[in-house]
Write a protein that holds these residues in place. Sequence first.
Motif, short mmCIF file in Angstrom:
data_model
loop_
_atom_site.label_atom_id
_atom_site.label_comp_id
_atom_site.label_asym_id
_atom_site.label_seq_id
_atom_site.Cartn_x
_atom_site.Cartn_y
_atom_site.Cartn_z
N LYS A 56 -7.99 9.33 101.84
CA LYS A 56 -7.14 8.22 101.40
C LYS A 56 -7.45 7.88 99.95
CE LYS A 56 -4.89 7.09 105.23
NZ LYS A 56 -5.15 5.81 105.92
N THR A 57 -6.39 7.56 99.20
CA THR A 57 -6.56 7.12 97.83
C THR A 57 -6.93 5.63 97.82
OG1 THR A 57 -4.28 6.39 97.51
CG2 THR A 57 -4.75 8.73 97.14
N LYS A 58 -7.16 5.10 96.64
CA LYS A 58 -7.56 3.70 96.54
C LYS A 58 -6.48 2.75 97.03
CE LYS A 58 -10.97 4.29 92.88
NZ LYS A 58 -11.40 3.93 91.50
N SER A 59 -5.22 3.17 96.95
CA SER A 59 -4.15 2.31 97.45
C SER A 59 -3.75 2.65 98.88
CB SER A 59 -2.92 2.43 96.53
OG SER A 59 -2.37 3.73 96.58
N GLY A 60 -4.51 3.55 99.52
CA GLY A 60 -4.28 3.86 100.93
C GLY A 60 -3.35 5.01 101.22
N LYS A 61 -2.92 5.75 100.19
CA LYS A 61 -2.05 6.90 100.42
C LYS A 61 -2.87 8.12 100.85
CE LYS A 61 1.62 5.55 97.20
NZ LYS A 61 2.42 5.96 96.01
N GLU A 62 -2.26 8.99 101.64
CA GLU A 62 -2.95 10.18 102.13
C GLU A 62 -2.89 11.32 101.11
OE1 GLU A 62 -1.48 11.44 105.91
OE2 GLU A 62 -2.72 9.98 107.01
N TYR A 72 0.29 15.45 98.30
CA TYR A 72 0.21 14.01 98.05
C TYR A 72 1.60 13.46 97.74
CZ TYR A 72 -0.24 9.81 95.16
OH TYR A 72 -0.07 8.55 94.61
N ASP A 73 2.01 12.47 98.50
CA ASP A 73 3.24 11.75 98.22
C ASP A 73 4.43 12.70 98.05
OD1 ASP A 73 4.58 9.32 97.88
OD2 ASP A 73 4.38 9.37 95.69
N ASP A 118 -4.12 8.95 92.15
CA ASP A 118 -4.13 7.55 92.58
C ASP A 118 -5.55 7.04 92.76
OD1 ASP A 118 -3.00 5.10 93.35
OD2 ASP A 118 -2.96 5.68 95.47
#
Length: 242
Positions: free
Chosen positions: A27-33, A48-49, A160
């Motif tokens: 997970k990134t700092k903003s919660g994305k996988e 990613y994204d 991210d």
Amino acid sequence: MKRLLLFIVMCCSLSMMAQTNKTDVFKTKSGKEVKFTCIKHASIQIEYDGRFFYFDPVTGLKPETDYTTYPKANYIFVTHEHPDHFDRLALTQLRGAHTLVYSNPNVGALYSHAYPMKNGDSISITRDVQLKAVPAYNTTPDHLQFHPKGRDNGYILTIDGLRIYVAGDTEDIPEMADLHDIDIAFLPCNQPYTMTPQQLVKAAKTIKPRVLFPYHYSQTPIRQLQFMLSGTGIEVRIRNYQ
């Protein structure tokens, strides 16, 4: 007996395929996988994204890889010009109309679609993705010809806020002391071309990543690194990056 042997071979093959295509999710700092998929050797896929990133994709080596079955790349990163890292067929199969390829200067001179970066160069690819080229080279006196200082790249890819270090072909160079806040590190381990297990342990203790993936390790008995780094707080994940 023949059926038993066939069953064992099939199980081993399936196990190898599972490890080869093993996906790890962070997970990134903003919660994305961010999903990391092991292809082989030094070939890594990151998702990613809705975007796909590839490091050093190669078609040859075992197992053979057909990248026409993979999602098209948004970004490809090539560390240097050796054929187990720079493969024109793999690049052709992965490139789409808007794919961006980043490489060291030598690959940039050989491949017209590549954007060359030298050691120390950095670029903001998008608002949430940054790339920095860092040194990768040999230091052992009789190995200097394999990866001379100043020619090849490692990369720090920041997605991210998630900091990923893909070392390329290198030994435990002094510049690793300048790397900070690395979440995930890919470090090579095969002599005479890259590091010994002892060098890799030293490098890992210097960098202090949260998670370490040994890669580009050929026939090195790589699982020993899990014991050699026990108690350091570094999680060692073994995937089929032979």
